[in-house]
Design an enzyme around this catalytic site. Structure first.
Site, PDB file in Angstrom:
ATOM      1  N   GLU A  36      19.095   4.161   8.459  1.00  0.00           N
ATOM      2  CA  GLU A  36      20.496   4.483   8.256  1.00  0.00           C
ATOM      3  C   GLU A  36      21.259   3.161   8.420  1.00  0.00           C
ATOM      4  O   GLU A  36      21.098   2.488   9.438  1.00  0.00           O
ATOM      5  CB  GLU A  36      20.948   5.502   9.308  1.00  0.00           C
ATOM      6  CG  GLU A  36      22.320   6.030   9.006  1.00  0.00           C
ATOM      7  CD  GLU A  36      22.817   7.040  10.042  1.00  0.00           C
ATOM      8  OE1 GLU A  36      22.002   7.539  10.831  1.00  0.00           O
ATOM      9  OE2 GLU A  36      24.029   7.297  10.027  1.00  0.00           O
ATOM     10  N   ARG A 261       7.594   6.881  19.055  1.00  0.00           N
ATOM     11  CA  ARG A 261       8.379   5.668  18.846  1.00  0.00           C
ATOM     12  C   ARG A 261       8.017   4.616  19.873  1.00  0.00           C
ATOM     13  O   ARG A 261       7.509   4.914  20.956  1.00  0.00           O
ATOM     14  CB  ARG A 261       9.876   5.958  18.836  1.00  0.00           C
ATOM     15  CG  ARG A 261      10.478   6.518  20.100  1.00  0.00           C
ATOM     16  CD  ARG A 261      12.011   6.548  20.011  1.00  0.00           C
ATOM     17  NE  ARG A 261      12.511   7.197  18.804  1.00  0.00           N
ATOM     18  CZ  ARG A 261      13.485   6.696  18.019  1.00  0.00           C
ATOM     19  NH1 ARG A 261      14.044   5.550  18.292  1.00  0.00           N
ATOM     20  NH2 ARG A 261      13.896   7.365  16.969  1.00  0.00           N
ATOM     21  N   LYS A 271      20.764   2.244  19.058  1.00  0.00           N
ATOM     22  CA  LYS A 271      21.738   1.478  18.269  1.00  0.00           C
ATOM     23  C   LYS A 271      23.125   1.541  18.895  1.00  0.00           C
ATOM     24  O   LYS A 271      23.890   0.599  18.791  1.00  0.00           O
ATOM     25  CB  LYS A 271      21.790   2.025  16.839  1.00  0.00           C
ATOM     26  CG  LYS A 271      20.646   1.528  15.982  1.00  0.00           C
ATOM     27  CD  LYS A 271      20.930   1.805  14.519  1.00  0.00           C
ATOM     28  CE  LYS A 271      19.872   2.727  13.982  1.00  0.00           C
ATOM     29  NZ  LYS A 271      20.064   3.082  12.575  1.00  0.00           N
TER      30      LYS A 271
HETATM   31  P1  ATP Z   1      19.734   6.693  14.713  1.00  0.00           P
HETATM   32  O1  ATP Z   1      19.137   7.607  13.676  1.00  0.00           O
HETATM   33  O2  ATP Z   1      19.942   7.318  16.039  1.00  0.00           O
HETATM   34  O3  ATP Z   1      20.891   5.891  14.240  1.00  0.00           O
HETATM   35  P2  ATP Z   1      17.211   5.367  14.527  1.00  0.00           P
HETATM   36  O4  ATP Z   1      16.659   4.387  15.497  1.00  0.00           O
HETATM   37  O5  ATP Z   1      16.460   6.609  14.255  1.00  0.00           O
HETATM   38  O6  ATP Z   1      18.655   5.618  15.046  1.00  0.00           O
HETATM   39  P3  ATP Z   1      17.161   4.847  11.701  1.00  0.00           P
HETATM   40  O7  ATP Z   1      17.916   3.855  10.928  1.00  0.00           O
HETATM   41  O8  ATP Z   1      17.340   6.280  11.371  1.00  0.00           O
HETATM   42  O9  ATP Z   1      17.505   4.583  13.215  1.00  0.00           O
HETATM   43  O10 ATP Z   1      15.620   4.480  11.685  1.00  0.00           O
HETATM   44  C1  ATP Z   1      14.899   4.169  10.530  1.00  0.00           C
HETATM   45  C2  ATP Z   1      13.441   4.425  10.765  1.00  0.00           C
HETATM   46  O11 ATP Z   1      12.972   3.630  11.853  1.00  0.00           O
HETATM   47  C3  ATP Z   1      13.180   5.859  11.105  1.00  0.00           C
HETATM   48  O12 ATP Z   1      12.155   6.319  10.248  1.00  0.00           O
HETATM   49  C4  ATP Z   1      12.732   5.847  12.534  1.00  0.00           C
HETATM   50  O13 ATP Z   1      11.735   6.787  12.744  1.00  0.00           O
HETATM   51  C5  ATP Z   1      12.206   4.428  12.723  1.00  0.00           C
HETATM   52  N1  ATP Z   1      12.407   3.986  14.103  1.00  0.00           N
HETATM   53  C6  ATP Z   1      13.570   3.830  14.751  1.00  0.00           C
HETATM   54  N2  ATP Z   1      13.374   3.472  16.028  1.00  0.00           N
HETATM   55  C7  ATP Z   1      12.033   3.381  16.207  1.00  0.00           C
HETATM   56  C8  ATP Z   1      11.186   3.042  17.311  1.00  0.00           C
HETATM   57  N3  ATP Z   1      11.688   2.722  18.512  1.00  0.00           N
HETATM   58  N4  ATP Z   1       9.858   3.059  17.109  1.00  0.00           N
HETATM   59  C9  ATP Z   1       9.351   3.369  15.914  1.00  0.00           C
HETATM   60  N5  ATP Z   1      10.082   3.698  14.837  1.00  0.00           N
HETATM   61  C10 ATP Z   1      11.409   3.704  14.964  1.00  0.00           C
END
Ligand code: ATP
Ligand code: MG
Length: 553
Positions: A36, A261, A271
Site C-alpha cells: 500500500e 511476518r 508504518k
Molecule cells: P499496513 O497494511 O498496516 O499499512 P503493511 O506492513 O501490511 O502495513 P503493506 O504495504 O500492506 O504494509 O505490505 C505489503 C506487503 O508486505 C504485504 O503483502 C505484507 O504481507 C508484507 N509485509 C509487511 N510487513 C511485513 C513483515 N514484517 N514481514 C513480512 N512481510 C511483511
C-alpha cells in the site's frame, strides 16, 4: 559485486508450489508484491519482496509489483516512487510497468453490481454505531441489519446514488450478504464499498465510493492470474471471505498461502510508528540511516546482496518469527568483508613522532587483503603520524595478551614499518599527548629477524591526513522489543548518532557517494549519498567489525 543470489533455501511454500505443479493444478507460477503506497518499505517488506520475486525467478514465472491503492486518504505518489526505487535496488524486476489496484476500480464496481443482482450484497444505512453493535462479538452472534432484505432494485438504485455522490460520507455502505452469525467475524456481512469524497492520487475525483481492501485484494489477484497469493498470517481469517467473493463472482481462484511476518529486535516496523518518527523529527526522514527502511539501510551502506542473503537465511515459516538484529548485521559484515576496500582512518587521534625517520615515502597498500586483483593505492608515510588513542597504554595490564603500544613495546604500522615506543609526553593534566617512537627501517614488507611482533595498528600521516565528517550510528532503539515499552519512544537510544570526524588517508577524499570502505580495525563506513559533495565525503558508519551488543547482554 554481489556474493549472494536471491532466495535459494527450501521452505514450505516451495513444497506447496512443487505439489501444485506436479498435480497439474498449476502450470506456472505468478506471484505479486502488493504494497500500500502509504509509507516507505522496511526490512519486513524486503522479506516479502525477496520471497515473492525470488519464487517467480526460481520457477521461471513472474512477480507483479502492484500498488494496493484502494484507500485514497493516506496514499501519495512520493511513496509509489520510493517503493519502485527500493524494489529495483533490491535487485528485482517487475516487468514493464507496475500495476495499480486503482486500475481495476471499474471492474470491481461491475462485480459489486453482479453481487447485488445475485442477491449477495445490499446497501446498509444503519449508523456506524448501530452497525458496530449489531456485529456481535467473538462469543455472541451478530444481528441482521433492518436493511438486509432490501430488494435488488432498491439496492441497485442506492448503490448508483452512492456512486454519483448523492450521499455524504458514512451515510450508507455496500455489504456482502453472508452470515451475521458466522464464528468468523470477517464473514458477518463485511463492508465492500464505502462513500469517501476524497481525491485519489491516480483516479482524481472520478470516484466517491471506494472498495474496501477485503473486497479488492482477492479479486486483484484473480484479475492478474496470481497462482500463489502469499501474505502474512493475519490474513488467514480473511481467506474464507476472499474465497467466498471468488466463488460468487465465478472467477479465477488464486491460492492464498500465509507465512509469519518478520519481527526484528531493537526495531519497530509499524508504518504508523515509522511515520511518527519521521513527522516528529526523531529521525531525519524515511531514509535516515538508523531507520529499518530499505532506503535508510541503503543510505547507511547495507548492500542489497546482504539484505537478500538475510531474507534467505531467516527462512519462511508459519510460527512467530523473531530475529535478532545481529543476524542482519552479520549478513552486512559478511558481504562487506568481501566487497569493501580497505582504508586507514583514525577517529580518536594520538600523535606519534618517529624520531629516526626524516622523509616522505609513498607506500603501496593493497585495497583488499584477499583480492590481489583489487590492486593497491598509495599511502603516504612521514615522521608525524596519528594513531588511535586506544592503541597506547602507559601501563598495559597483562604482558601476554596486550599487542598494542606501550613503553618499550613494538607494533607494526599497517602497510608500513615496525615502530617501538621509546618515550611519551604528557600534558599538564597528566594525559598522554605524544609518543616518541623509532622505526626499524629494515621491516618494510618483511618480518624482523630474531623476534616476533604480533600487533598491527592503523595510522595516518599527520601532514597528509584529511579531516572528514563521520557519523557514528548505533541502534535506534536500546531495548530489545521497543513495542513492549509503555511508549516505544521511551526505548529510543539517545546515543544512536554521534557526529564526529576522522583523520583519514588522502585517497578517501575521492570516495564517491554510496561507496563503502573498511576503515581497518574500526568498522565499515559508507559515503553518505545525500550530504557528500565532490571531494568532500561525509561518512556513515555502516556496521562495526564485530557485534558489540552481544557483549553487553
Ligand atoms: P499496513 O497494511 O498496516 O499499512 P503493511 O506492513 O501490511 O502495513 P503493506 O504495504 O500492506 O504494509 O505490505 C505489503 C506487503 O508486505 C504485504 O503483502 C505484507 O504481507 C508484507 N509485509 C509487511 N510487513 C511485513 C513483515 N514484517 N514481514 C513480512 N512481510 C511483511
Ligand atoms: Mg497491509
Amino acid at each position: 559485486m554481489s556474493t549472494t543470489e536471491p532466495t535459494s533455501s527450501s521452505n514450505f511454500i516451495k513444497t506447496i508450489i512443487d505439489e501444485d505443479l506436479a498435480s497439474g493444478k498449476r502450470d506456472k507460477v505468478i506471484t505479486r508484491f502488493p504494497p500500500e503506497p502509504n509509507g516507505y518499505l522496511h526490512i519486513g517488506h524486503a522479506k516479502s519482496i525477496c520471497l515473492n520475486f525470488g519464487l517467480a525467478k526460481e520457477y521461471n514465472g513472474k512477480c507483479n509489483l502492484r500498488f494496493d491503492d484502494t484507500n485514497p486518504v493516506k496514499e501519495e505518489d512520493e511513496y509509489v516512487e520510493s517503493i519502485k526505487e527500493d524494489v529495483a535496488w533490491l535487485g528485482f524486476d517487475w516487468g514493464k510497468e507496475p500495476l495499480f489496484a486503482s486500475d481495476y476500480f471499474d471492474q470491481l464496481h461491475e462485480w459489486a453490481i453482479k453481487l447485488i443482482k445475485k442477491g449477495k450484497a445490499y446497501v446498509d444505512s444503519q449508523s456506524a454505531e448501530a452497525m458496530r453493535e449489531n456485529r456481535g462479538t467473538l462469543t455472541q452472534a451478530g444481528k441482521n441489519s433492518p436493511y438486509r432484505d432490501r430488494s435488488v432494485e432498491e439496492n441497485l438504485e442506492l448503490f448508483e446514488k452512492m456512486k454519483n455522490g448523492d450521499f455524504p460520507d458514512g451515510s450508507h455502505i455496500l455489504r456482502a450478504k453472508i452470515d451475521m452469525s458466522s464464528p468468523n467475524m470477517n464473514l458477518r456481512d463485511p463492508a465492500m464499498y464505502r462513500i469517501l469524497h476524497a481525491h485519489h492520487h491516480r483516479t482524481g475525483d472520478k470516484w466517491c465510493i471506494y472498495p474496501m481492501y477485503d473486497f479488492a485484494h482477492g479479486q486483484e489477484d484473480s484479475i492478474e492470474g496470481v497462482t500463489h497469493s502469499i501474505c502474512t498470517l493475519e490474513f488467514e481469517d480473511h481467506r474464507p471471505l476472499y474465497d467466498w467473493f471468488i466463488k460468487e463472482l465465478e472467477i479465477f481462484a488464486p491460492q492464498q498461502i500465509e507465512f509469519a511476518r518478520l519481527n526484528l529486535s531493537y526495531t519497530v516496523m509499524s508504518k504508523r510508528k515509522l511515520l511518527q518518527l519521521v513527522n516528529e523529527n526523531y529521525v531525519e526522514g524515511w531514509d535516515d540511516p538508523r531507520m529499518p527502511t530499505v532506503s535508510g539501510m541503503r543510505r547507511r551502506g547495507y548492500p542489497a546482496a546482504a539484505i537478500r542473503s538475510f531474507c534467505d537465511r531467516i527462512g519462511v515459516g508459519r510460527s512467530a518469527n523473531w530475529i535478532d538484529l545481529s543476524v542482519l548485521e552479520d549478513c552486512v559484515r559478511e558481504e562487506l568483508n568481501e566487497t569493501a576496500y580497505r582504508r586507514q582512518a583514525v577517529l580518536n587521534p594520538l600523535k606519534v613522532t618517529i624520531t629516526n625517520y626524516d622523509q616522505i615515502e609513498m607506500l603501496d597498500a593493497p585495497n583488499h587483503p584477499q583480492q590481489e586483483e583489487a590492486g593497491t593505492r598509495q599511502l603516504p608515510m612521514s615522521n608525524e603520524l596519528w594513531i588511535d588513542r586506544d592503541d597506547f597504554m602507559e601501563d598495559p595490564p597483562s604482558k601476554k595478551k596486550y599487542f598494542r603500544l606501550g613503553p618499550e613495546r613494538e607494533v607494526r604500522l599497517r602497510n608500513s614499518y615496525i615502530i617501538k615506543c621509546d618515550d611519551y609526553v604528557k600534558d599538564e593534566n597528566g594525559e598522554v599527548v605524544e609518543l616518541k617512537c623509532s622505526a626499524d627501517l629494515d621491516t618494510l614488507g618483511k618480518n624482523p629477524e630474531g623476534r616476533k611482533v604480533k600487533g598491527i595498528i592503523h595510522w595516518v600521516s599527520a601532514q597528509h591526513a584529511v579531516k572528514v565528517p563521520v557519523r557514528v550510528y548505533d541502534r535506534l532503539f536500546n531495548q530489545e522489543n521497543p513495542d513492549k515499552a509503555e511508549n516505544y519512544l521511551s526505548a529510543l537510544n539517545p546515543e544512536s548518532l554521534q557526529e564526529t570526524f576522522a583523520l583519514a588517508e588522502p585517497s578517501l577524499l575521492e570516495a564517491k557517494p554510496g561507496e563503502t570502505f573498511q576503515f581497518e580495525r574500526v568498522g565499515y563506513f559508507t559515503v553518505d549519498a545525500k550530504d557528500s559533495k565532490d571531494n568532500a565525503p561525509v561518512f556513515n558508519r555502516t556496521v562495526t567489525l564485530r557485534d558489540t551488543w552481544a557483549k553487553v547482554k
